[in-house]
Design an enzyme around this catalytic site. Structure first.
Site, PDB file in Angstrom:
ATOM      1  N   ASP A  67      11.866  16.914 -98.517  1.00 40.06           N
ATOM      2  CA  ASP A  67      12.022  15.898 -99.241  1.00 40.06           C
ATOM      3  C   ASP A  67      11.585  16.170-100.674  1.00 40.06           C
ATOM      4  O   ASP A  67      10.380  16.726-100.566  1.00 40.06           O
ATOM      5  CB  ASP A  67      12.099  14.565 -98.500  1.00 40.06           C
ATOM      6  CG  ASP A  67      12.261  13.472 -99.512  1.00 40.06           C
ATOM      7  OD1 ASP A  67      13.153  13.552-100.343  1.00 40.06           O
ATOM      8  OD2 ASP A  67      11.335  12.700 -99.881  1.00 40.06           O
ATOM      9  N   ASP A 126      11.247  13.518-103.704  1.00 39.24           N
ATOM     10  CA  ASP A 126      10.496  12.313-104.235  1.00 39.24           C
ATOM     11  C   ASP A 126       9.481  11.798-103.319  1.00 39.24           C
ATOM     12  O   ASP A 126      10.020  11.169-102.067  1.00 39.24           O
ATOM     13  CB  ASP A 126      11.321  11.165-104.806  1.00 39.24           C
ATOM     14  CG  ASP A 126      12.072  11.406-106.126  1.00 39.24           C
ATOM     15  OD1 ASP A 126      11.505  11.335-107.207  1.00 39.24           O
ATOM     16  OD2 ASP A 126      13.093  12.288-106.107  1.00 39.24           O
TER      17      ASP A 126
HETATM   18 MG    MG Z   1      11.464  10.676-100.882  1.00 38.76          MG
END
Ligand code: MG
Length: 375
Positions: free
Chosen positions: A123, A125
C-alpha cells in the site's frame, strides 16, 4: 521484474456479483454496522442500506441518525494513530501477542516461505509514506524509494493504493512495478519498452471504466458542497473519490460527513466507506484491493500454489487483501499500525520506518540465499 514481464496474461474472470459477495465486501466499511451485513444475508441489503444512509443523513438535526454518525466519527478517531494513551498499553500488549511484529518474526516468515515465490504487495499512504496533513505532499523518502526499488529487483512487486495510478506513480516514480490504483480498479503492469518515462505501463484491468462520467460528476458536486468546511479536500482518484478529513477540525467532522452522505444518497450505484481520516466514494461493484491481489497473482502466473504473497497496508481497505490471503491460506498480511486495531493481518509493523526495515531484511535475505545457491 523483468523476468516476469512475459508471463502476464490478464485473464479477467467474470465475477459473480451476488448480494452476498457485495455484503461481504461492504462489511469492511466501518460505516455499516454489523447488523447491516447480517441483514444483507437475509436478502434485503438494499433496503437496509437506504435506511441506514437516511439515518446518517439526519445527523445534526436531532434525528435518529446522530448515533450512526457518532459511531462513524468514533471510528475515525480510533483509526488515528495519534491518540495513543498510556493506559492503553495493556491492550496493546495483548494485541501484539495475536499480531506480532513482522520484524521480530522475520525468521519464521522466511521459514514459511521456503520453496515458494515471494510476491510483495505494498500500500502507499501510511505504509511507504507517512500520513501528512496535505495528501498532495505524501512523499516517500529517497531511502524508501531505493528500498522499494531493491525489493522490485528481487520479487514481483505491486503498489496497491486508493489513489489514482498517475498520482501514486508521481510519488513512487519507479518503473518495472505493477500498480493497482483506485483501490484496485485500475491495474497496470510494466511493458517491455526500455523507456523509463512516466506511464510506461500497460493497462491490465479497469473493471469500473463505465463509472468514469459518474465519478467526475460527483467529484464536481462534492467540491462545491464541501468548500464551506474549512480544511476539507476532495481528491479525484479516477475511479473513486476521497474526501479528506485530515485538516478539518474534529468539531466539523459530523457536518462534513453529513454533506457527503447527502450527495452520495442520490447515487445508489456508488458506495461510501471510511478510512483513516477519509471518506471514500467508489462504484458499488464487487471489486476491492483483495480482488486486485487475486487478479495480479493470476496475471503473474501464480494463481494456484507455490506463491507466498506478502501484503503490507495500514487501512480498512487493506483488510480485503488480508482476508483473501487468510482464505487462500497463502502468504501473510502485515498491518502497519502503532495502535491495536481489529485486523485480518497476521503480523504488524509500527510505521513506515519499520516497513522499510522489514523490506530491507527481505532483500538482504534474498541476496544471501541467491548467493548460497550459486556456491
Ligand atoms: Mg494506506
Amino acid at each position: 521484474m523483468k523476468n516476469h514481464q512475459n508471463v502476464v496474461a490478464p485473464v479477467v474472470k467474470s465475477r459473480v456479483n451476488t448480494l452476498e459477495a457485495l455484503a461481504v465486501s461492504i462489511s469492511n466499511s466501518t460505516l455499516l454496522p454489523r447488523a447491516a451485513v447480517t441483514a444483507s444475508r437475509g436478502g434485503f441489503w438494499g433496503l437496509y442500506s437506504k435506511k441506514f444512509m437516511k439515518n446518517l443523513k439526519n445527523n445534526g438535526d436531532g434525528g435518529k441518525g446522530g448515533a450512526k454518525v457518532n459511531t462513524f466519527i468514533d471510528s475515525m478517531r480510533a483509526s488515528s494513530p495519534t491518540r495513543v494513551k498510556s493506559d492503553e498499553n495493556q491492550d496493546k500488549n495483548s494485541w501484539i501477542l495475536y499480531h506480532p511484529s513482522a520484524l521480530n518474526m522475520f525468521d519464521e516468515i522466511i521459514y514459511n516461505s521456503r520453496g515458494k515465490q515471494v510476491v510483495t504487495f505494498l500500500d502507499y499512504d501510511g505504509t511507504l509514506s507517512p500520513i501528512v496533513a496535505d495528501p498532495d505532499k505524501a512523499f516517500m523518502t529517497e531511502k524508501m524509494r531505493a528500498t522499494v526499488k531493491d525489493v522490485a529487483r528481487h520479487f514481483p512487486t505491486a503498489i496497491v493504493s486508493g489513489r489514482s495510478i498517475d498520482k501514486v506513480y508521481s510519488f513512487v516514480q519507479l518503473a518495472g512495478l505493477y500498480y493497482a490504483g483506485s483501490h484496485g480498479m485500475d491495474i497496470k503492469g510494466p511493458t517491455k519498452s526500455r523507456s523509463h518515462k512516466k506511464s510506461n505501463e500497460a493497462v491490465l484491468l479497469q473493471p469500473a471504466s463505465q463509472f468514469l462520467p459518474m465519478i467526475n460528476e460527483v467529484y464536481k458536486i462534492l467540491v462545491e458542497k464541501t468548500k464551506c468546511v474549512p480544511g476539507a479536500t476532495v481528491e479525484n482518484n479516477k475511479f473513486c473519490l476521497s474526501v479528506h478529513f485530515r485538516c478539518v477540525d474534529e468539531k466539523s467532522w459530523g457536518a462534513l460527513a453529513e454533506k457527503v452522505t447527502l450527495v452520495i444518497d442520490e447515487y445508489p450505484k456508488l458506495r461510501l466507506t471510511q478510512g483513516r481520516k477519509v471518506l471514500e466514494i467508489r462504484p458499488a461493484i464487487n471489486w476491492d484491493k483483495g480482488k486486485a491481489l487475486e487478479f495480479l497473482l493470476e496475471s503473474l502466473g501464480y494463481g494456484n500454489s507455490n506463491v507466498f504473497p506478502i501484503y503490507i497496508g495500514d487501512d480498512r481497505t487493506d483488510e480485503d487483501a488480508f482476508k483473501v490471503l487468510r482464505s487462500r491460506g497463502q502468504g501473510i498480511g502485515i498491518l502497519v499500525s502503532p495502535i491495536p486495531k481489529e485486523t485480518n493481518a497476521s503480523y504488524t509493523l509500527q510505521d513506515p520506518s519499520e516497513v522499510e526495515q522489514f523490506l530491507q531484511r527481505l532483500v538482504a535475505w534474498k541476496r544471501k540465499s541467491s548467493l548460497s545457491h550459486k556456491l
